[in-house]
Structures are given as C-alpha cells and as structure tokens.
Design an enzyme around this catalytic site. Structure first.
Site, PDB file in Angstrom:
ATOM      1  N   SER A 199      32.625 -46.210 -60.314  1.00  0.00           N
ATOM      2  CA  SER A 199      33.936 -46.463 -59.724  1.00  0.00           C
ATOM      3  C   SER A 199      34.877 -45.303 -60.061  1.00  0.00           C
ATOM      4  CB  SER A 199      34.477 -47.812 -60.192  1.00  0.00           C
ATOM      5  OG  SER A 199      35.584 -48.218 -59.421  1.00  0.00           O
ATOM      6  N   GLU A 320      30.419 -52.850 -50.881  1.00  0.00           N
ATOM      7  CA  GLU A 320      31.381 -52.473 -51.914  1.00  0.00           C
ATOM      8  C   GLU A 320      32.712 -53.218 -51.779  1.00  0.00           C
ATOM      9  OE1 GLU A 320      31.058 -50.435 -54.474  1.00  0.00           O
ATOM     10  OE2 GLU A 320      29.294 -49.211 -54.055  1.00  0.00           O
ATOM     11  N   HIS A 451      30.931 -54.247 -55.017  1.00  0.00           N
ATOM     12  CA  HIS A 451      31.326 -53.269 -56.030  1.00  0.00           C
ATOM     13  C   HIS A 451      31.199 -53.905 -57.413  1.00  0.00           C
ATOM     14  CE1 HIS A 451      33.320 -49.605 -57.302  1.00  0.00           C
ATOM     15  NE2 HIS A 451      34.199 -50.299 -58.006  1.00  0.00           N
TER      16      HIS A 451
END
Length: 562
Positions: A199, A320, A451
């Site tokens: 990330s 995501e 995600h």
C-alpha cells in the site's frame, strides 16, 4: 558476600541478551526461538522541538548499551482517534527493528519492510516480530521493519525550500542508509537489501527506487498493491491542506513552520478535527508526499527514467477498491465506504453522482467535463451490464472504479515503464479470498480479494477475519506467498512451486502469476482494458484523473492547486 556477588554476576551474564555494535553504540536485544530480536533502535535524532518539520539527522552516539528489548513510540498518526488506539504514540519515534537468525554462517540477504497506512497511520510495531522470526528469518534472511513520520508531522509542506515536506520519505531514506551502514554487524549483507512495502509502503518503496537519495542503497524491490504513480502518492492538495491547518492554528502563511513547531500535539489534533481528516474526494489523502524538486525532483513517470535497473516484484489483488467501498474499511484515511443500508441502493445514478462529486470536483476537465463524465459513466455502468442482479453489478462496478483509479491503472503504468526500460519485473495478482472476510449482505458479484487481503497470509494479521491456516487452501497459499518473498530476496527471482514464472516480456500484454483458490497459474493481459481506457482518456483530454500531478493541461482552478 563475595560468593553471592559472584553468583549474581554469573546469573546476570547468563540472562544477558545478544549484543551488537553499531556505528553509534552497542545494542542489546533478546532471543526468540531460533532468532535474535532488536527492537526500537534509533536511526535518527528525535524529530522534536527545533527538529520538527526538518529532515532527519543522524542519532547522537550513546555510551551505555542501548536496551533494544521492547517497542517504543509509534509515530504520531494524522488523527487523534488513531493515536488513542496505540499503546505508544509520540514524536520521538524514528526507530527500526531487526529480526535475525541466531546462527549465521555467511552474510544474509535483508528484507527492509516499509509499513503502509496511507502515509497517515501505521507503525513498525504493528506486525510484531514473532511471525517474522517463525516464517522469514527461519529461511535464512534478516528482516528490518522501520518507522517514519506520518500525516502532518511527516508531510506538512509550504512548497518552499524552507518547508518542502516529504520529511517522512527522508526518514525512510535515513533508515535505509542506517541499515546499509550497520546491517553487516548483525550478519546481513549490505549489498543485498530488498526494499519491500505494501500500500503506501509500496508507493514509498517505488519512490525509494527513484529518489537520487537512495539509488545506491538497495538491490531489489517488492512493490505490493500501490505505486508511486498513483495520484494519492504525490497529493495535489497537500500544500492547500497545510495552509488551511496553519490558518486554523493561527500561524502566518507563508512562513508557518516556526509557528507550527511551537504548537502542541493536542492543539494540532484539535485543528485536524476542525479541518477534517479525509478529503472526501478521489485524491483521498490530506497528507502525502509532494514533488519537491529534491527527494522527488520530478513526477515519478519522468523520474523512473533515471532509476537504476534492478529486479522488481510487483503485485496486487483483483478487487483492491472493495476494501474501501463495499467493506467500508480504512475510513480514517478514505471516505468511499458503503453502509449496509446503502449497498442495496447502489445503481447507475449513485455512480454518476460519485463521478460528479468526488472525481470531477473543482471543474476538472473544464469545458469537457460533461463529455468526460459521460465517458466514465458509460465505461463503468454500461459495458457488460447484465439483465439481472443489477445491484450486484453496480456495487461491483463502483468498487472497480475506485480500484482502477487508485490502484490498478497506476500500478500497470509503473510495470509498463519499468519493462520498457528493460527492468526485470515479475508480476502477480492475488484473487483468492476466504469467505469469512465478507459480510453476508455483500452481493456475490462484488466479492473478491480486497486491498490488504495478503496481510492475513504474509503476516498472520487478522485484518478482516481470523483465518485458520491449518486448513487448505489457506495453508499452501500462505506458504507460497511467503516463499515468493523470501526466494526473491535471496536470489532475485521469485519461485512458486514448480511454476515457470518469467519476467514481464510484453508491456501491452502483461504476463502475471495468478493466485486462486484452486492453485497458481500464469495468465496474460493484466487489467489491460481499464489501462487502455484511462490512458486514452488522458491522451485525448490532456488531464489525468489517475495522477493529477502528471496532467499536461488543467482547468484554472486545478492549475492553482498544482
């Protein structure tokens, strides 16, 4: 008495932990199984008082043995509520952790982990040390986890040479240099450091590969679920956010830095609550790096041309954006979540309103705004539209819209740029998900690997659910993901089972390793359709919603921001 004293000395010596020399003094850690652990080693002076909003400085040498036996302060997050959840939180936080095997026969490769959290939250302590010792160092690597300044402390910027911002990035560079200079004393190879992040940590790693400050400090890079090419990694609104915060605090603008240094954390947190902790737009983050002409001399899409050619592993999940949209997580950094009551109401009008209010705000695209609005709406609500289960379709497409802009397309652009420069790039996509992570009210069509899903497997962290890794396919998926990381760190080539996984050869038809519940296999055409859509839109309109800082032309209001 002498016998007693001698006994105490012997007892104390028996319980002393491992001691390692650094360039600044000795550090004492402790043993954990077959590993030695050193926690919260300072790699810079505390960034407090006059050093607040300044580049990090090398730590002062210490005379006594430093007790590296417990985690210390996490870096201050951007929002008071997050700070209250931390056991330790404060400005004196520039430390790193080293987890190494007890027995080392030769210099070992190093995994240098940069945590994520949108440049606004997170810490080096959140992953602990136990799992790294059990599953990583046991395979013959050394793991280093670091901390860096976050939020307003790490990225306050006036856009001037006196207050440029990017202090958090300079912290990362300082930590990497400390490791380069000292890891040999821990048994690590200073010429074999793999920088690794997820990330915002991945965007940071991407930036580390490009910054002139860090070209010579690493050997390989692992970039998971982000990129320096994403718009939120070089936020277009950071200077405006900084100005607004300074004004709320009664500090002059320009020249707010010295006044801001005198404000207490309590005062700044109060101002943040007045200001709001998220943007509410597709730019997402209030606090993030800026193109400062120094650490980031220019936009990453241009800067990558100066980056060294080194092996790179890049990956992502297949859904995501669902983490922020349908799961409604990450609310302290992004405002795109759907409540259980809102999900059944998502339709074409809902997506149209999101495009209007959160994507095309501030008159983006100028006189062509309506035309672009129609094109985006058509792509995400008309193509592939089924005759039934329209709600599931629209919920999924809403999540895909967020996925494409904030993850998929910029990641693919970085892959393309690196491959065109002949960088060896291996790419993967993680599609598997455990049903436990999804609430029952989520439409089946909208489910996938969100995600942060890999956190369960890479770190045994129950981010969304407590997964039983004694069962299949969870067990082999965890093993394969960890083996992928470790093998890449050790050899520069990721190995998964007996699969023949080659570097990307054609940037127009990206080959990737696909992790599914049924197994792993090589596929082609990674998110090619959305990449083509957004690239063509940028070329036609001269403005890029995916990365506003790269745009060739903008509306007048956008020019003021940039």
């Amino acid at each position: 008495m002498r016998v007693l004293l001698a006994s105490l000395l012997i007892f104390g010596a028996c319980w002393a932990g491992p001691v390692v020399n650094t360039n600044y003094g000795k550090v004492e850690g402790f043993e954990y199984g077959a590993a030695e652990v050193f926690l919260a080693i300072p790699f810079a002076k505390p960034p407090v008082d006059n050093l607040r909003f300044e580049k990090p400085e090398a730590p002062e040498p210490w005379e006594d043995v430093y007790q590296a036996t417990q985690f210390r302060n996490d870096c201050t997050p951007h929002y008071r509520l997050v700070a209250q959840f931390s056991s330790y939180s404060g400005e004196d936080c520039l430390t790193l952790n080293v987890i190494k095997p007890k027995t080392i026969e030769k210099k070992l490769p190093v995994l240098f982990w940069v945590h994520g959290g949108g440049y606004e939250i997170g810490s080096g302590s959140q992953h602990g040390y136990e799992f790294f010792a059990d599953r990583y160092t046991s395979q013959g690597v050394i793991v280093v986890t670091i901390q860096y300044r976050l939020g307003f402390m790490g990225f306050f910027s006036e856009g001037t040479s006196d207050a440029p911002g990017n202090y958090g990035l300079f912290d990362q560079a300082a930590a990497l240099r400390f490791v380069k200079e000292n890891i040999g004393n821990f048994g690590g190879d200073p010429d074999d450091i793999t920088i690794w992040g997820y990330s915002a940590g991945a965007a940071s790693v991407s930036q580390l590969t490009m910054s002139p400050y860090t070209h010579d400090l690493y050997s390989k890079a692992i970039i998971m679920s982000a990129s320096s090419f994403v718009g939120w990694a070089t936020g277009p609104n950071v200077i405006d956010t900084s100005k607004q915060l300074a004004e709320i605090l009664g500090c002059p603008w320009p020249g707010a830095k010295e006044c801001m240094k005198k404000k207490t954390l309590h005062e700044i947190f109060d101002a943040v609550e007045t200001q709001g902790w998220t943007t509410g737009t597709i730019d997402i983050l209030r606090w993030s790096p800026v193109i400062d002409g120094d650490y980031l001399p220019k936009n990453p899409e241009n800067l990558i041309n100066d980056a060294p050619i080194k092996p790179t592993l890049i990956g992502m999940s297949n859904k995501e954006g669902s983490y922020f949209a349908t799961m409604n997580m990450g609310r302290v950094i992004a405002d795109f979540g759907l409540s259980p009551e809102e999900i059944p109401k998502v339709d074409e009008d809902f997506i149209s309103e999101i495009i209007d209010r959160k994507l095309l705000y501030n008159n983006r695209y100028g006189e062509n705004r309506q035309k672009v609005w129609d094109q985006i709406l058509d792509y995400y609500t008309k193509q592939g539209k089924p005759e039934r289960d329209l709600n599931g379709f629209y919920v999924d497409r809403y999540a895909e819209l967020l996925s494409d802009i904030t993850f998929n397309v910029p990641i693919l652009r970085e892959i393309t740029a690196r491959v065109e420069r002949k960088t060896p790039v291996w790419t993967y996509r993680f599609d598997h998900y455990n049903e436990q992570i999804w609430k029952k009210y989520i439409p089946e069509q909208a489910k996938g690997s969100p995600h942060a899903n890999e956190y369960h497997y890479l770190f045994n962290m129950p981010v969304m659910a407590q997964i039983d890794f004694k069962k299949e396919p969870e067990s082999w998926l965890q093993r394969d993901l960890i083996d992928m990381v470790v093998s890449f760190a050790k050899t520069g080539v990721p190995h998964i089972q007996d699969v023949e996984w080659r570097p990307v050869s054609d940037p127009d038809d990206v080959n990737f390793l696909n992790f599914q519940s049924s197994g792993v296999s090589v596929k082609h055409g990674l998110f090619q359709e959305p990449l083509d859509f957004w690239n063509n839109l940028r070329e036609r309109e001269g403005f890029d919603l995916v990365d506003p800082a790269y745009s060739k032309t903008t509306s007048n209001s956008e020019k003021d921001e940039l």
